[in-house]
Scaffold this active site. Structure first.
Site, PDB file in Angstrom:
ATOM      1  N   LYS A 230      44.292  30.791  53.159  1.00  0.00           N
ATOM      2  CA  LYS A 230      44.203  29.356  53.096  1.00  0.00           C
ATOM      3  C   LYS A 230      45.894  28.771  53.011  1.00  0.00           C
ATOM      4  O   LYS A 230      45.941  27.744  53.687  1.00  0.00           O
ATOM      5  CB  LYS A 230      43.515  29.176  52.057  1.00  0.00           C
ATOM      6  CG  LYS A 230      43.216  27.333  51.968  1.00  0.00           C
ATOM      7  CD  LYS A 230      44.337  26.842  50.840  1.00  0.00           C
ATOM      8  CE  LYS A 230      43.866  25.496  50.615  1.00  0.00           C
ATOM      9  NZ  LYS A 230      44.587  24.740  49.397  1.00  0.00           N
TER      10      LYS A 230
ATOM     11  N   ASN B 226      45.024  27.069  42.866  1.00  0.00           N
ATOM     12  CA  ASN B 226      44.328  26.781  41.753  1.00  0.00           C
ATOM     13  C   ASN B 226      44.958  25.336  41.028  1.00  0.00           C
ATOM     14  O   ASN B 226      45.293  25.455  40.056  1.00  0.00           O
ATOM     15  CB  ASN B 226      44.158  27.828  40.839  1.00  0.00           C
ATOM     16  CG  ASN B 226      43.379  29.111  41.182  1.00  0.00           C
ATOM     17  OD1 ASN B 226      42.351  28.998  41.858  1.00  0.00           O
ATOM     18  ND2 ASN B 226      43.891  30.026  41.148  1.00  0.00           N
TER      19      ASN B 226
ATOM     20  N   ASP C 161      38.761  26.025  52.023  1.00  0.00           N
ATOM     21  CA  ASP C 161      38.811  26.314  50.657  1.00  0.00           C
ATOM     22  C   ASP C 161      37.337  25.962  50.418  1.00  0.00           C
ATOM     23  O   ASP C 161      36.688  25.626  51.140  1.00  0.00           O
ATOM     24  CB  ASP C 161      39.994  25.830  49.826  1.00  0.00           C
ATOM     25  CG  ASP C 161      39.865  24.170  49.942  1.00  0.00           C
ATOM     26  OD1 ASP C 161      38.942  23.586  50.474  1.00  0.00           O
ATOM     27  OD2 ASP C 161      40.819  23.809  49.518  1.00  0.00           O
TER      28      ASP C 161
ATOM     29  N   HIS D 269      36.820  23.432  48.800  1.00  0.00           N
ATOM     30  CA  HIS D 269      36.343  21.883  48.820  1.00  0.00           C
ATOM     31  C   HIS D 269      35.949  21.525  50.158  1.00  0.00           C
ATOM     32  O   HIS D 269      35.017  21.073  50.425  1.00  0.00           O
ATOM     33  CB  HIS D 269      37.592  21.279  48.777  1.00  0.00           C
ATOM     34  CG  HIS D 269      37.651  19.800  48.611  1.00  0.00           C
ATOM     35  ND1 HIS D 269      36.791  19.026  47.868  1.00  0.00           N
ATOM     36  CD2 HIS D 269      38.104  18.906  49.766  1.00  0.00           C
ATOM     37  CE1 HIS D 269      36.751  17.602  48.240  1.00  0.00           C
ATOM     38  NE2 HIS D 269      37.730  17.809  49.158  1.00  0.00           N
TER      39      HIS D 269
END
Length: 415
Positions: free
Chosen positions: A254, A136, A273, A275
């Protein structure tokens, strides 16, 4: 050394979210030539790089300002071996771009603008900590956190002048070992440095590695036992290495896949992820929103991974880095030319891959390295490993020179 920016573009590779410890310093404005210097602190030296379109300039700075003359050639050979290993210079990136462009018309549209993006082979311990910080988070903040950690927990190895302001000296700190970050008070200290919940993850991961694998060093290897264990995951299967990484606090699928790709030689791994999911929706027909966040379930993760590997092939993780950079907002105005001189489109007829790679590699100061499963010659691997440990190594031309059998094997692998 002569090396095309089509094979390596520092401005892209060192800013696209793989490594977070490189210092990027602007150079005084000139009519032509490199525009920036890139610096990274290893255990025993600071590596400094500059790049023009067809040339990569390198040097290393050491704590002892005037080493014996007999050590200069040895140290230069060590630095070159480290560069070959870290940037994986034996991999023909232009050939990979050609293969991806044939398989994927989307990537083909971006190749001329985002050339020279290759995957780094980083130190696994540094890579683990860096990507625990990535949760994050964004590239700018991760960089600040990782550099702050080094500044706090490692004494400076040396200081170098800022190229734009020679009177200003900048300190360079190595990356701290697991035993340092395993101490009980680390979590509290890192929170004061802005790490948030990631502070406890880093301390617990370091403690786990030290408790399970030890912190002892060897006479010929000053790296800690847990660091040696992490490097050993390079020789295991992708599934087994991933299973071990997932035991670390703060490492999910990830983050584990980022570590597998960027430090453990698992070139086929595609870290996924939200994105990457948006890229897959936007360009490759996956279902979902191309702008909003999606709940990344294990099933969706596997579907995305399988889809992208089917498109990009064995080096899917490398192709993912190109598309990831192409989709970054910070790269919206990116210019692939590494110097102030415009890069002209080549009018030279396309040559066979083996001829082009031979020219690129043979121009380097040491003999070429055998590609294939082992990637680097044993001598070069041992030399790069020694540099990371801060110890001397033997890199005479006789040591690195390939045998006839190795050369034959290399040609067969290339074909």
């Amino acid at each position: 050394m002569p090396f095309s920016s089509l094979q390596l573009n520092l401005a892209a590779v060192l800013k696209c979210g793989q490594s977070f410890r490189w210092s990027i310093l602007p150079l005084p404005a000139t009519e032509a030539g490199p525009t920036h210097e890139y610096r990274l602190c290893l255990r025993d030296r600071v590596v400094c790089l500059r790049q023009a379109t067809d040339t990569l300039f390198y040097r290393a700075a050491f704590p002892d300002p005037q080493p014996p003359q007999s050590q200069l050639a040895q140290r230069d050979a060590e630095t070159l071996a480290w560069l070959r290993d870290y940037f994986q210079l034996d991999i023909d990136l232009v050939w990979l771009y050609d293969q991806w462009s044939e398989r994927d018309k989307v990537l083909a549209r971006f190749r001329d603008r985002f050339t020279g993006i290759r995957v780094l082979r980083q130190d696994p311990w540094e890579n683990v900590v860096s990507f625990i910080c990535s949760s994050n988070n964004n590239i700018s903040r991760i960089t600040k956190m990782v550099q702050g950690l080094c500044n706090h927990y490692s004494p400076p190895l040396l200081s170098l002048p800022d190229p734009s302001n020679p009177s200003l000296f900048l300190p360079y700190h190595p990356f701290p070992p697991p035993s340092t970050l395993a101490q009980p008070d680390v979590s509290t200290t890192l929170r004061t440095l802005g790490f948030g919940y990631r502070a406890a993850f880093i301390q617990k991961t370091a403690k786990y590695l030290v408790d399970i694998h030890g912190s002892n060093t060897l006479i010929d290897d000053p790296s800690e036992a847990s660091e040696r264990w992490l490097r050993g995951l390079r020789s295991t299967s992708t599934a087994d290495a991933r299973e071990e990484l997932l035991k670390l606090t703060g490492v999910g699928r990830k983050v584990a896949d980022c570590i597998l790709l960027m430090s453990l030689n698992k070139k086929e791994v595609v870290p996924v992820d939200t994105h990457v999911h948006q890229i897959a929706v936007k360009y490759y027909g996956m279902k979902g929103s191309s702008s909003g966040k999606t709940n990344m379930t294990p099933k969706l993760y596997e579907e995305l991974n399988a889809k992208l590997v089917s498109i990009w092939g064995d080096y899917a993780g490398w192709a993912h880095c190109v598309m990831f950079a192409a989709d970054l907002k910070s790269f919206a105005d990116f210019n692939a030319t590494p110097s102030s001189s415009p890069q002209k489109k080549s009018t030279t007829p396309k040559r066979k891959r083996e001829d082009r790679l031979k020219d690129e590699v043979d121009c380097l100061p040491t003999p070429p390295i055998t590609p294939g499963p082992t990637t680097l010659s044993r001598a070069a691997i041992e030399a790069a490993s020694a540099i990371l440990k801060g110890e001397p190594c033997d890199l005479s031309p006789e040591t690195v020179q390939l045998s006839v059998a190795e050369r034959v094997k290399r040609r067969r692998n290339v074909k």
